[in-house]
Design an enzyme around this catalytic site. Structure first.
Site, PDB file in Angstrom:
ATOM      1  CG  ASP A 109      -1.944   1.137   1.169  1.00  0.00           C
ATOM      2  OD1 ASP A 109      -1.708   2.123   0.449  1.00  0.00           O
ATOM      3  OD2 ASP A 109      -2.988   1.028   1.848  1.00  0.00           O
ATOM      4  CG  HIS A 126      -0.743   5.457   4.816  1.00  0.00           C
ATOM      5  ND1 HIS A 126      -1.724   5.695   5.737  1.00  0.00           N
ATOM      6  CD2 HIS A 126      -1.384   4.952   3.725  1.00  0.00           C
ATOM      7  CE1 HIS A 126      -2.903   5.341   5.247  1.00  0.00           C
ATOM      8  NE2 HIS A 126      -2.720   4.887   4.034  1.00  0.00           N
ATOM      9  CB  ILE A 135      -3.075   8.718   9.187  1.00  0.00           C
ATOM     10  CG1 ILE A 135      -3.482   8.296   7.758  1.00  0.00           C
ATOM     11  CG2 ILE A 135      -3.490  10.147   9.472  1.00  0.00           C
ATOM     12  CD1 ILE A 135      -4.993   8.325   7.518  1.00  0.00           C
ATOM     13  N   GLY A 175      -5.179   2.104   7.838  1.00  0.00           N
ATOM     14  CA  GLY A 175      -6.257   1.428   8.546  1.00  0.00           C
ATOM     15  C   GLY A 175      -6.049  -0.070   8.591  1.00  0.00           C
TER      16      GLY A 175
END
Length: 284
Positions: free
Chosen positions: A187, A192, A207, A210
């Site tokens: 990913d 991120h 961040i 998830g």
């Protein structure tokens, strides 16, 4: 409009061949915080090839997570990654995942829901190898600014937490470089890693993925309530209720139910801000 719901749902499923080996599994496990302490026998089942088991959440990155990225490139879908957040994820296991494997994925846009200020794209992927079905996954992708097209709102998956104290609560510290390590499983969204890109998306710093939180939580449940046996998990579903940041703590609350664990995850350093909600782990 960048999303054409009718065209997206009507599009032919996309198929792809994927493969993985023990290095991919070990890298994924390290990416969700396995290996601390490094010589703990309970951690070696995630990091040492001679003892390796596979957490079912690995299904979300097997083949470098190509099913999800392929879904976002489906006909009728044209979105800016800065506006994309993962809204929810479910994986149903048809049998335990092998350490080494190759399989065929069949992915399609199952639905597009209108949340007024955003659209939710539901991507469903079925995966099978030569021995039959392996897993079925469903990702809910939240695309800000793409709602208001007059579509259905979709079902509500809200599950209130049990009206009692958790059976177990554990804290899991997230490394400062956790998102950078997790990215290596496929990913590559700069949200991120790149502070500038994160700012464009409305965050003051990058961040945590998830799906990294998703894996951290499943590992905590398996290690705490399922005797460390990942093969007992038959289904795992959650809603991403908020964001987590590298370097903070995740607090995982767990409730036992027959053949099921309910869980909720929060960030204690931010006044228990919710991170994962409506979380269910079904098991044998």
């Amino acid at each position: 409009m960048p999303i054409d719901p009718v065209k997206a749902v009507a599009a032919e499923p996309r198929t792809a061949e994927i493969g993985w080996g023990h290095k991919d599994v070990q890298l994924y496990h390290l990416g969700i915080g396995a290996g601390v302490p490094a010589t703990d026998p309970g951690e070696l089942r995630y990091t040492l090839e001679s003892r390796l088991q596979v957490l079912p959440s690995f299904a979300t990155v097997a083949g470098a997570g190509m099913a999800m990225m392929g879904g976002l490139a489906a006909p009728g879908i044209d979105v800016d990654l800065a506006h994309v957040l993962h809204g929810g994820q479910a994986v149903e296991l048809h049998r335990p995942l092998p350490v080494e494997g190759s399989a065929t994925t069949t992915a399609r846009v199952a639905a597009v829901y209108d949340k007024t200020k955003a659209a939710v794209v539901v991507l469903r992927t079925e995966v099978a190898d030569a021995d039959g079905p392996l897993w079925t996954s469903e990702a809910q992708i939240f695309v800000r600014g793409e709602g208001g097209f007059g579509g259905e709102r979709g079902p509500s998956g809200r599950l209130p937490d049990p009206a009692r104290e958790p059976d177990r609560t554990v804290d899991r510290r997230v490394r400062e470089d956790q998102a950078l390590l997790y990215r290596l499983s496929g990913d590559w969204n700069p949200l991120h890693a790149d502070p500038g890109f994160a700012a464009l998306a409305g965050f003051d710093r990058p961040i945590l993925h998830g799906l990294c939180t998703y894996g951290i939580t499943l590992k905590a449940v398996v290690d705490t309530l399922l005797d460390g046996d990942a093969s007992r998990v038959t289904r795992y579903a959650t809603r991403f209720a908020g964001v987590a940041f590298p370097g903070e703590t995740l607090r995982v609350r767990m409730w036992r139910e027959p053949h099921r664990v309910r869980a909720a995850v929060s960030a204690p350093e931010r006044d228990e801000a919710p991170v994962l909600a409506d979380t269910v782990i079904d098991h044998s």
